[in-house]
Design an enzyme around this catalytic site. Structure first.
Site, PDB file in Angstrom:
ATOM      1  N   GLY A  34       0.830  -1.193   0.000  1.00 25.50           N
ATOM      2  CA  GLY A  34       0.000   0.000   0.000  1.00 25.50           C
ATOM      3  C   GLY A  34       0.869   1.249   0.000  1.00 25.50           C
ATOM      4  N   CYS A  35       0.265   2.346  -0.391  1.00 28.88           N
ATOM      5  CA  CYS A  35       1.053   3.579  -0.506  1.00 28.88           C
ATOM      6  C   CYS A  35       1.519   4.061   0.865  1.00 28.88           C
ATOM      7  CB  CYS A  35       0.241   4.655  -1.231  1.00 28.88           C
ATOM      8  SG  CYS A  35      -1.412   4.927  -0.585  1.00 28.88           S
ATOM      9  N   TYR A  36       0.627   4.125   1.843  1.00 25.26           N
ATOM     10  CA  TYR A  36       1.047   4.543   3.189  1.00 25.26           C
ATOM     11  C   TYR A  36       2.071   3.582   3.780  1.00 25.26           C
ATOM     12  CZ  TYR A  36      -2.793   8.033   3.622  1.00 25.26           C
ATOM     13  OH  TYR A  36      -3.638   9.105   3.484  1.00 25.26           O
TER      14      TYR A  36
END
EC number: 1.2.1.38
Lengths: 342, 342, 342, 342
Positions: free
Chosen positions: A145-147
């Site tokens: 995921g990006c986070y």
């Protein structure tokens, strides 16, 4: 070596970024582009920035359309990847930009996503200790995921060196492309410009268990993460401000040394010179993560900040980096560390 | 009762906001406007949004120009207020929007501001327990910093009720007007749009000791604050994401009850309905602080978030609210809780 | 005199701005708030910036809900106002923020809106020569469109003085709130930030015949308008850049004199001092239009530029200004010429 | 073939974009980087997005530093290029991104720039009829201004085909990087976000004579241009809305055919499919110009709109495209038609 690649979900933001990067990749030939509501349209009507593919037709997302490629990138809504992947042969490299195969713990998956766990694939964050060995030759990859990409890169050096206490506090700001392309009133331009707001506060964001998984693996013990994401008035970018208590006796020199050791050979995770702090604009459109760290002696905390482009290093660039690793290509092929600024 | 008010620093952002609010105040008549580089110009050339004052001339900032008013607002660079205030009589209400008289501890002042401590004035945050009594009838008021306003309002209910541990972690995003109006390359529009970046990381921001002072006073013991400010691509607004460990045995109900108790009678510090989180756009141009809180049981932390307009509640609106209190006017006179949105 | 006012369409952008202004109006008491998809919710969930009305319930838009008020503001989708207005008595002042009753020419209406013409109401642009007489005592008012407000104010002085040729060229930039609050992919924050784009190019925008109507009426002959609207990355504001050939013999002095004559007594249409050009930020949240004009001798054209807030002077503020005029209140009551900046 | 290139003015926006593009150019090796106030610093402190050059030192801009390269790009303030160029040998390809050598008419130069005319170099807009022949083998090239690039590409097809009257009206919106990197209060982020404003209104902008020169050359007669630039709240991009009267008898089909003829073979000037209009976001960071045109029959005007990235196609990309042409490399080498979006 020419790699023939298909992109499922070509009309979304992640799909568009994948195509932008693949167009610049010297060993990739772009095959099928598939989508859902945009099926039947030329790509130029939904991704007007991709002039080189403007006349290519978006086809419906089916296994038939995707078969016969060396690599298939899935940029689908969460929960849709397993059914497609199952129909693609083992010889195909399937790279899932969704969440479906990221979590090792089925209970976490079910708690946060509310559906049965589909399994776990090699995790496409090459910078994580041990990850490259698992990715080499892999034929299934789960893109982080990006986070979690931003937060893991900011904090893993501290945990790998045993410098930080088991509770991390993270506040991250994301550009609104991170919320996807499906129309929603609260994502209208008039709502988001001039506005910062949190969401998923209190441990509810689905990326939380993924951060816990990554940092715990590096630390060799459970690391808890208090994670508050916020929506920032910009199209792209994540700025993650992360901190954890420094363990007793840890000094500023130890912290710097740990980050230098962990990051000095990384092509895409760049520890900035001391005193220079990351900004999302400096990594706009680039596959680089910029990282800085300090020890706040007055409160005894290690403060680490990272900036990434959520669509590039945070999704599509990370996917291409993992593809390169899996296929034995140079890891940075077709990727840039240079952002588009100002 | 008509109050004649002067504004020193009328060409800056704080000064402009003071004038905007004073124009709407039914008991205020605007007297002298003074400035430095803009002296001699009509206000309309530097504050084109203040049509009602467009032809008023900006005069140089001198005690002569400021004398003879009931209230003098100082919106000057840090360190300049004492010399001016000294020349204004005790009968004049002097309200300093700068930092000069905020800190009680001379050592803190000297560490963070690098100049001799000028003294301490009654602190203009009426919501702080005990503050209104000190402000009533005061003739010198120190307006809180913008970040300390946001952070104190977010966290004081938890400390007042004895629910939170002695280390708070704060990450706050501010619109760029918070950095003032002096030209700087890193504040150019092209640099800040599309960008989030931290600054003053690691305990260096001057607002840190002010937060510590406020929260420690409420808690009755020293509270340490890890504070990381970030610059957000918006003109105004602060979103402060604050957390602290919940003390053993504290439950979600206790947290909610503490915030309701502390805030239910406050006209400008509004606890939002459960589940609704603050956004800076909802308080744009308003004197309201929007606050929400939750307990993240998985990590044992109280997470409180506040949104204010840094120029209104964070500076000029807070100043007018304190003026009203000092003069015995209704506290909210001339101030609005309604923002300009979208 | 207390005026009881209802707002139909309270959950949209125009409705929200009406409520913001009415809350600040000393003679207005806010009655029913009605909406469609938001019916049954507290207003605070859809208009979180209107703290003063946060707990008021949005009711379904029906004539029953709206009856019994002195004034009813309609902020409904185009084509819906006639049916509601018909059920409200003649003694009620009905102010339509939609397009339904703006155009005098039924053919224009049908061409641009594709439905039967509902009629024509007094046109709520008090600055237009002759308008105030028609508005005084009126019980039905059509609020001008946002673009026509900006363009008419910029050009009518030139046409009233007979200085300009019969073809105007207008390019206007609008903030995205002008496109409304209904979710659309092309209005997502990620799409509009960093982007300027035109729409309705080539004469297709529905506000074109309204501009033609206004300018032709002032000129006493048909004025054609080439109108290109563009969408700008900001929440609010219209900047209209307008030009027309100067008639033979017209000099710079004639142009300035015409604008001074037309605008010098106008409280909300402000001709800026020579050399100062409008910006949308200076009128943010204000009811003022800022106007400047010059003669470009090298091409023989009068160039006039206006800036308004599309939601305030361009919609809700214009509506309140017209309400005041119709009811015999001071025209500017409850309205400000001061913007919220920066 | 490896081309060794130097960049003078490496710390400005144009210089930074040149470096970003040259880093991606397969035949270029980056040599000296020079600057003024940044001399002596590592490039990473002033251009943090250019990770690949972060440790390269900026040297003072002198002929000595620039000599010995195959290509020297000058990105200097207007008026500074001639002195530097004179000291570089005729064998060096000198590409001036400033205005110094763009205008053929010395009187125009002196009127608009207020200094003696330095001369005229081959004009680096390959799309202009006849330009490629002049650029092939050239050793001195004047890169067009950003606005003239956008406007010329939008209108030259109409003039080349003899369809348009001799007066063009242009309103263009530019991102604020177009105003450069020198700190100015009116370019602060807090001032420009949320704001549209015009400047140089009435024929005063220095790019006006360059547009006149280009369009007149294509038309074979003098074309007057009414040009109003506006500043838009975005970092990059120009949207130029251009119109001119259609000559009698010209129909929509003629217009479309003229644009197709002029642009169908152009790699970087792309006529969009009918009905699709340009947006600046679609060309962000790309060397493409997107163009669309229509005939507004109701007013008899041809309306052409173009979008470019002011720093890429409008400056640095145009410079590289011209370099390629001059050196006999493929014109598009190292350049992309794909933008970074959203």
């Amino acid at each position: 070596m020419t790699v023939r690649a298909a992109v499922a979900g070509a009309s979304g933001y992640a799909g568009g970024e994948l195509l932008r990067l693949l167009l610049a990749h010297p060993e990739v030939e772009i095959g099928a582009l598939t989508g859902h509501s945009s099926a039947g349209q030329p790509l130029g009507t939904v991704q007007p920035h991709l002039a080189a593919l403007a006349e290519r037709e978006v086809r419906p997302t089916t296994a038939d359309a995707l078969r016969g490629h060396d690599v298939v990138f899935l940029a689908l809504p969460h929960g849709r990847s397993a059914a497609v992947a199952r129909q693609l042969g083992e010889e195909t490299l399937v790279i899932d930009c969704g969440a479906d195969f990221r979590l090792a713990d089925a209970g976490d998956w079910e708690t946060f996503y509310g559906s049965p766990h589909a399994g776990t694939w090699p995790y496409g964050l090459p910078e994580l200790p041990g990850a490259r060995a698992l990715l080499a030759g892999a034929r299934r990859i789960a893109v982080p995921g990006c986070y979690p990409t931003a937060v893991t890169l900011a904090l893993f050096p501290a945990y790998a060196a045993g410098l930080a206490g088991p509770e991390a506090v993270v506040v991250a700001a994301s550009g609104t492309s991170g919320a996807g392309r499906t129309p929603r009133a609260d994502l209208l331009g008039a709502e988001v410009m001039g506005s910062m707001r949190p969401y998923g506060v209190g441990g509810g964001h689905r990326h939380t268990p993924e951060m816990v998984q990554n940092l715990s693996a590096v630390a060799g013990r459970r690391v808890a993460v208090s994670f508050t994401p916020t929506l920032a008035p910009m199209p792209r970018g994540i700025l993650a401000t992360c901190s954890a208590a420094a363990l007793p006796g840890v000094g500023a020199h130890d912290v710097r040394a740990a980050y230098e050791k962990a990051l000095s050979d990384e092509p895409f995770a760049r520890l900035l010179p001391e005193g220079q702090w990351p900004s999302t604009s400096a990594v706009y459109g680039s596959n680089a993560a910029h990282i800085q760290v300090t020890l706040d002696a007055s409160v005894g905390r290690i403060i680490a900040v990272s900036a990434i482009d959520n669509l590039t290093k945070g999704t599509a660039g990370g996917a291409v980096q993992s593809m390169n690793t899996a296929l034995g290509l140079p890891e940075g092929l077709g990727l840039s560390t240079n952002g588009v600024a100002p």
